[in-house]
Write a protein that holds these residues in place. Structure first.
Motif, short mmCIF file in Angstrom:
data_model
loop_
_atom_site.label_atom_id
_atom_site.label_comp_id
_atom_site.label_asym_id
_atom_site.label_seq_id
_atom_site.Cartn_x
_atom_site.Cartn_y
_atom_site.Cartn_z
N LYS A 112 0.80 -1.24 0.00
CA LYS A 112 0.00 0.00 0.00
C LYS A 112 0.83 1.29 0.00
CE LYS A 112 -3.95 -2.35 1.97
NZ LYS A 112 -4.97 -2.37 2.99
N LYS A 113 1.94 1.26 -0.73
CA LYS A 113 2.75 2.46 -0.94
C LYS A 113 2.45 2.99 -2.34
CE LYS A 113 5.58 1.90 2.76
NZ LYS A 113 4.71 1.26 3.68
N VAL A 114 2.23 4.28 -2.46
CA VAL A 114 1.96 4.89 -3.76
C VAL A 114 3.27 4.98 -4.54
CG1 VAL A 114 1.15 6.95 -4.98
CG2 VAL A 114 0.00 6.21 -2.88
N VAL A 115 3.28 4.41 -5.74
CA VAL A 115 4.46 4.44 -6.60
C VAL A 115 4.36 5.64 -7.54
CG1 VAL A 115 5.73 3.21 -8.41
CG2 VAL A 115 4.73 1.93 -6.51
N SER A 116 3.18 5.81 -8.14
CA SER A 116 3.01 6.94 -9.04
C SER A 116 1.54 7.31 -9.21
CB SER A 116 3.62 6.64 -10.41
OG SER A 116 2.83 5.67 -11.09
N LEU A 117 1.33 8.54 -9.57
CA LEU A 117 0.01 9.05 -9.96
C LEU A 117 0.20 9.71 -11.32
CD1 LEU A 117 -1.19 10.79 -6.68
CD2 LEU A 117 -2.11 8.70 -7.68
N THR A 118 -0.64 9.33 -12.28
CA THR A 118 -0.56 9.88 -13.62
C THR A 118 -1.87 10.57 -13.95
OG1 THR A 118 0.89 8.06 -14.25
CG2 THR A 118 -0.08 9.34 -16.04
N PHE A 119 -1.77 11.81 -14.40
CA PHE A 119 -2.95 12.58 -14.76
C PHE A 119 -2.97 12.82 -16.26
CE2 PHE A 119 -1.64 13.91 -10.48
CZ PHE A 119 -2.79 13.61 -9.76
N ASN A 120 -4.08 12.50 -16.90
CA ASN A 120 -4.27 12.84 -18.29
C ASN A 120 -4.44 14.36 -18.35
OD1 ASN A 120 -5.84 13.54 -20.71
ND2 ASN A 120 -5.98 11.32 -21.01
N PRO A 121 -3.72 15.03 -19.24
CA PRO A 121 -3.82 16.50 -19.32
C PRO A 121 -5.25 17.01 -19.46
CG PRO A 121 -2.02 15.73 -20.69
CD PRO A 121 -2.75 14.50 -20.21
N ALA A 122 -6.14 16.21 -20.03
CA ALA A 122 -7.52 16.64 -20.22
C ALA A 122 -8.25 16.86 -18.89
CB ALA A 122 -8.28 15.61 -21.05
N VAL A 123 -7.78 16.23 -17.83
CA VAL A 123 -8.47 16.33 -16.55
C VAL A 123 -7.90 17.44 -15.67
CG1 VAL A 123 -7.11 14.71 -15.16
CG2 VAL A 123 -9.54 14.91 -14.77
N VAL A 124 -6.78 18.02 -16.07
CA VAL A 124 -6.13 19.07 -15.28
C VAL A 124 -6.74 20.42 -15.68
CG1 VAL A 124 -3.96 20.13 -14.60
CG2 VAL A 124 -4.04 17.68 -15.15
N ASP A 125 -7.68 20.85 -14.87
CA ASP A 125 -8.38 22.11 -15.12
C ASP A 125 -8.32 22.93 -13.84
OD1 ASP A 125 -10.10 24.21 -15.60
OD2 ASP A 125 -11.84 22.96 -16.05
N PRO A 126 -7.56 24.03 -13.84
CA PRO A 126 -7.44 24.84 -12.61
C PRO A 126 -8.78 25.34 -12.09
CG PRO A 126 -5.97 25.65 -14.34
CD PRO A 126 -6.81 24.57 -14.94
N GLU A 127 -9.78 25.38 -12.94
CA GLU A 127 -11.11 25.84 -12.53
C GLU A 127 -11.94 24.72 -11.89
OE1 GLU A 127 -12.04 29.11 -12.86
OE2 GLU A 127 -9.99 29.41 -13.56
N ASP A 128 -11.44 23.47 -12.00
CA ASP A 128 -12.22 22.33 -11.49
C ASP A 128 -11.31 21.34 -10.76
OD1 ASP A 128 -14.21 20.51 -10.96
OD2 ASP A 128 -14.35 19.75 -13.01
N ILE A 129 -10.73 21.78 -9.68
CA ILE A 129 -9.84 20.94 -8.88
C ILE A 129 -10.60 19.78 -8.24
CG2 ILE A 129 -8.33 20.92 -6.84
CD1 ILE A 129 -7.10 22.29 -9.28
N GLU A 130 -11.86 19.98 -7.91
CA GLU A 130 -12.66 18.94 -7.24
C GLU A 130 -12.76 17.67 -8.07
OE1 GLU A 130 -16.42 20.55 -6.03
OE2 GLU A 130 -15.48 22.01 -4.70
N THR A 131 -12.93 17.80 -9.37
CA THR A 131 -13.02 16.62 -10.22
C THR A 131 -11.70 15.85 -10.21
OG1 THR A 131 -14.68 17.62 -11.66
CG2 THR A 131 -13.42 15.80 -12.58
#
Length: 99
Positions: free
Chosen positions: A47-66
């Motif tokens: 249960k150690k986090v190795v990596s988190l990958t974000f698709n650029p389409a989901v990175v919206d400074p106006e919608d951090i909650e999503t």
């Protein structure tokens, strides 16, 4: 009736097998994904986090909650996989206990 020495040998053997399986699980990488794979979380079996990958389409400074929700979803997905693998692997030892 089984004598105490044989019982102890069996218990020691089972303990070594359990430790080996725990090490295998810890070395395994589990991948959790959010909806549409927009966030991907990789965790080890311990249960150690190795990596988190974000698709650029989901990175919206106006919608951090999503992004937060999707990250939580991906991590929880990987944690569920780890729990299932642990139950499956370690649960096999429950039926082998000599007592």
């Amino acid at each position: 009736m089984m004598n105490m020495q044989n019982l102890m040998k069996q218990a020691q053997k089972m303990q070594k097998q359990m430790e080996s399986k725990q090490a295998e699980l810890a070395a395994t990488t589990f991948t959790g994904k959010s909806a549409q794979d927009l966030v991907v979380a990789e965790l080890t079996g311990d249960k150690k986090v190795v990596s988190l990958t974000f698709n650029p389409a989901v990175v919206d400074p106006e919608d951090i909650e999503t992004l937060q929700d999707m990250t939580t979803q991906a991590i929880n997905s990987a944690l569920s996989q780890i729990d299932e693998a642990t139950k499956k692997t370690m649960g096999a030892f429950a039926g082998k206990l000599p007592f």
